[in-house]
Design an enzyme around this catalytic site. Structure first.
Site, short mmCIF file in Angstrom:
data_model
loop_
_atom_site.label_atom_id
_atom_site.label_comp_id
_atom_site.label_asym_id
_atom_site.label_seq_id
_atom_site.Cartn_x
_atom_site.Cartn_y
_atom_site.Cartn_z
N HIS A 244 0.81 -1.22 0.00
CA HIS A 244 0.00 0.00 0.00
C HIS A 244 0.85 1.27 0.00
CE1 HIS A 244 -4.04 -1.83 0.69
NE2 HIS A 244 -3.27 -2.84 1.02
N ASP B 115 3.53 9.38 -0.87
CA ASP B 115 2.36 8.62 -0.46
C ASP B 115 2.15 7.51 -1.47
OD1 ASP B 115 0.10 8.12 1.13
OD2 ASP B 115 -0.44 10.25 1.18
C1 GDG Z 1 -2.06 3.89 3.35
C2 GDG Z 1 -1.06 4.54 2.38
C3 GDG Z 1 -2.81 4.47 0.60
C4 GDG Z 1 -8.54 10.32 7.82
N1 GDG Z 1 -8.99 11.04 8.86
C5 GDG Z 1 -10.15 10.51 9.21
C6 GDG Z 1 -10.41 9.44 8.36
N2 GDG Z 1 -9.42 9.34 7.53
C7 GDG Z 1 -9.39 8.37 6.43
C8 GDG Z 1 -9.45 9.06 5.10
C9 GDG Z 1 -8.87 8.00 4.19
C10 GDG Z 1 -7.91 7.26 5.13
O1 GDG Z 1 -8.21 7.62 6.47
C11 GDG Z 1 -6.47 7.68 4.91
O2 GDG Z 1 -6.03 7.08 3.74
P1 GDG Z 1 -4.78 7.60 2.94
O3 GDG Z 1 -4.75 6.91 1.66
O4 GDG Z 1 -4.87 9.08 2.80
O5 GDG Z 1 -3.50 7.33 3.86
P2 GDG Z 1 -2.87 6.16 4.82
O6 GDG Z 1 -3.61 6.03 6.09
O7 GDG Z 1 -1.45 6.59 4.99
O8 GDG Z 1 -2.98 4.79 3.99
C12 GDG Z 1 -1.79 5.35 1.33
C13 GDG Z 1 -3.69 3.71 1.57
O9 GDG Z 1 -2.90 3.00 2.54
C14 GDG Z 1 -4.58 2.68 0.86
O10 GDG Z 1 -3.84 1.83 0.05
O11 GDG Z 1 -3.63 5.28 -0.22
O12 GDG Z 1 -0.88 5.89 0.39
O13 GDG Z 1 -0.14 5.37 3.09
O14 GDG Z 1 -9.85 7.09 3.77
O15 GDG Z 1 -10.77 9.42 4.85
N3 GDG Z 1 -11.51 8.67 8.41
C15 GDG Z 1 -12.42 9.00 9.38
N4 GDG Z 1 -12.23 10.05 10.24
C16 GDG Z 1 -11.11 10.83 10.19
O16 GDG Z 1 -10.94 11.79 10.94
N5 GDG Z 1 -13.54 8.25 9.47
#
Ligand code: GDG
Length: 463
Positions: free
Chosen positions: A157, A365
């Protein structure tokens, strides 16, 4: 479809039939597990004094989960240690933050072996086994050592680092060689795939066949780029649902006529939050007429608080947001609303929709799902503008965002000014093309692309 055994560090237990509050990834995997009558295996997040291999089986909303507890030193060395203090920084190009300790590496091997020992009896001969993420890179090899001849896939990921960076990991060769125990390895981007192929060619002398094949010491695996998506249809619907509409109205009322810019990120140094604040500060300094007319809502729920670099980034952001607010605020306006707390997913959808600009500026990312969620949540008649880091995996698909170098405060400041001035017709045209992409390549597409590749691979021959 063959029965699916999904293995990841943590397991997300479904809380409803349709997902709702849960993220797109867990909803998509839960759907695949339901369809195939499969099982999701991982760490419970709980501690036990002595690891016994006891598995806690549950079935919730049609999804079977199987979890194990880990000993405190496992959690320290494997999770807080090798996963989050060695691999995470290194794979996000932060060699300066990576800690190389033999104890961490030992804990990583031990816990991967514990995962293998406990999950092997659950795997039936025709199952497809799908291992997820950097916590479990050597798991495929450990499963093979225990006689597992199933088709096993691995999806990363986070980014795969360029070869010269990976060489700084003491056991880089063993780690990469262990990837050849899988049948399919998937990366988020072509860039990561290329970096993996580059290492395999230069360091391992691998050959490359047709059809994504990479051959090393007689083992042929498929290495593919398979960008993860979101549950676009559901997320769009939730942005128009009652909860999100309520939040939208509240945000608009509290904005009091000011234009809102939003950032939503786990509090992590890879997300470029300091650089974002500095870019926004530069924008404020260069555009005095915008004082009082815009504000940045930054939502940053803390994560990995046991790791020192996360404690440090949190303290630095507290100080920086305080300094910028102190410098620019007046009695009626605060330029940054900095919120260290998570919000339910439906509320986030409403907040995204209320923001004219989505500021997604990670330094690195794997993908970044927030960028896609921001696009999905927009009003078709009056969509906002996405400002996106070139170094997020999502930039390969979302070329119609305003792409920026997140290290440059000037570029960030200019992009904010451009976004604020962008005419409606251009906003709509850019947004439409981005929405088309995230609709076509959503999370179900991602999951199918990966499991189809795995299903098409040849099961291992008996030795
Ligand atoms: C890893 C990889 C890759 C955030 N704040 C809240 C909340 N979130 C949710 C967002 C989003 C998720 O968390 C974060 O996803 P990201 O993709 O931005 O980042 P990582 O956590 O680092 O994830 C990344 C991912 O895996 C999937 O393969 O895209 O590159 O690092 O969905 O909405 N959700 C809630 N409340 C919050 O305050 N419910």
């Amino acid at each position: 479809m063959s029965r699916l055994v999904v293995i990841s560090n943590r397991v997300s237990v479904p809380t409803s039939d349709v997902g709702g509050a849960q993220g797109g990834l867990s909803v998509a995997l839960a759907a695949a597990l339901r369809e195939s009558n499969g099982v999701w295996f991982g760490w419970s997040g709980e501690e036990t004094e002595h690891f016994s291999g006891h598995i806690n089986f549950q079935r919730n909303f049609g999804v079977a989960t199987a979890t194990i507890d880990l000993e405190p030193h496992d959690i320290e060395e494997y999770y807080n240690g090798y996963a989050n203090r060695t691999l995470w920084p290194l794979f996000h190009y932060r060699v300066d933050l990576a800690e190389f300790e033999r104890g961490f590496a030992g804990g990583y091997e031990r816990v991967n072996a514990r995962f293998a020992d406990t999950v092997v009896p659950l795997i039936e001969p025709e199952d497809l086994v799908w291992v997820n993420d950097y916590h479990l890179i050597p798991l495929g090899q450990k499963l093979r050592e225990r006689g597992c001849r199933n088709r096993i896939g691995f999806f990363l990921h986070i980014p795969w680092p360029p070869m010269p960076l990976l060489l700084s990991l003491p056991s880089h060769r063993e780690l990469v060689q262990s990837m050849f125990a899988y049948d399919v390895v998937g990366f988020q981007t072509k860039d990561s795939l290329e970096a993996f192929r580059d290492y395999a060619r230069v360091q391992l002398g691998a050959d490359f066949g047709d059809d994504d094949g990479v051959v090393h010491e007689g083992r042929s695996i498929r290495a593919i780029a398979c960008p993860i998506g979101i549950d676009t249809t559901e997320f769009r619907a939730s942005a128009e649902g009652e909860v999100a509409r309520g939040v939208f109205e509240q945000m608009r009322a509290s904005a009091n006529g000011r234009t809102m810019i939003i950032g939503v990120d786990r509090l992590d140094y890879s997300k470029g939050l300091q650089e974002r604040f500095l870019g926004y500060e530069r924008f404020l300094a260069a555009n005095p007429d915008k004082h009082g007319a815009v504000f940045l809502l930054q939502i940053a729920p803390p994560s990995r608080g046991e790791v020192q670099s996360y404690q440090e980034i949190r303290a630095q952001l507290d100080a920086l947001s305080g300094r910028i607010n102190g410098e620019f605020a007046d009695a009626e306006w605060v330029p940054i609303r900095y919120v260290n707390k998570g919000h339910p997913r439906e509320q986030l959808a409403g907040m995204y929709r209320a923001a004219r600009i989505g500021l997604v500026t990670p330094l690195r990312d794997g993908m970044n799902l927030v960028a896609k969620e921001y696009v999905a949540a927009q009003d078709a008649k009056d969509p906002g503008v996405l400002i996106l880091s070139r170094f997020a995996g999502a930039a390969e698909q979302l070329a119609d965002a305003l792409l920026v170098n997140p290290h440059s405060p000037e570029e960030l400041a200019d992009a904010i000014a451009t976004a604020l001035a962008m005419p409606l017709t251009e906003r709509i045209a850019r947004w439409r093309r981005m929405l088309d992409n995230i609709e076509a390549e959503d999370v179900i597409w991602w999951r199918r692309r990966f499991t189809d590749a795995l299903e098409a691979s040849q099961p291992q021959a008996a030795n």
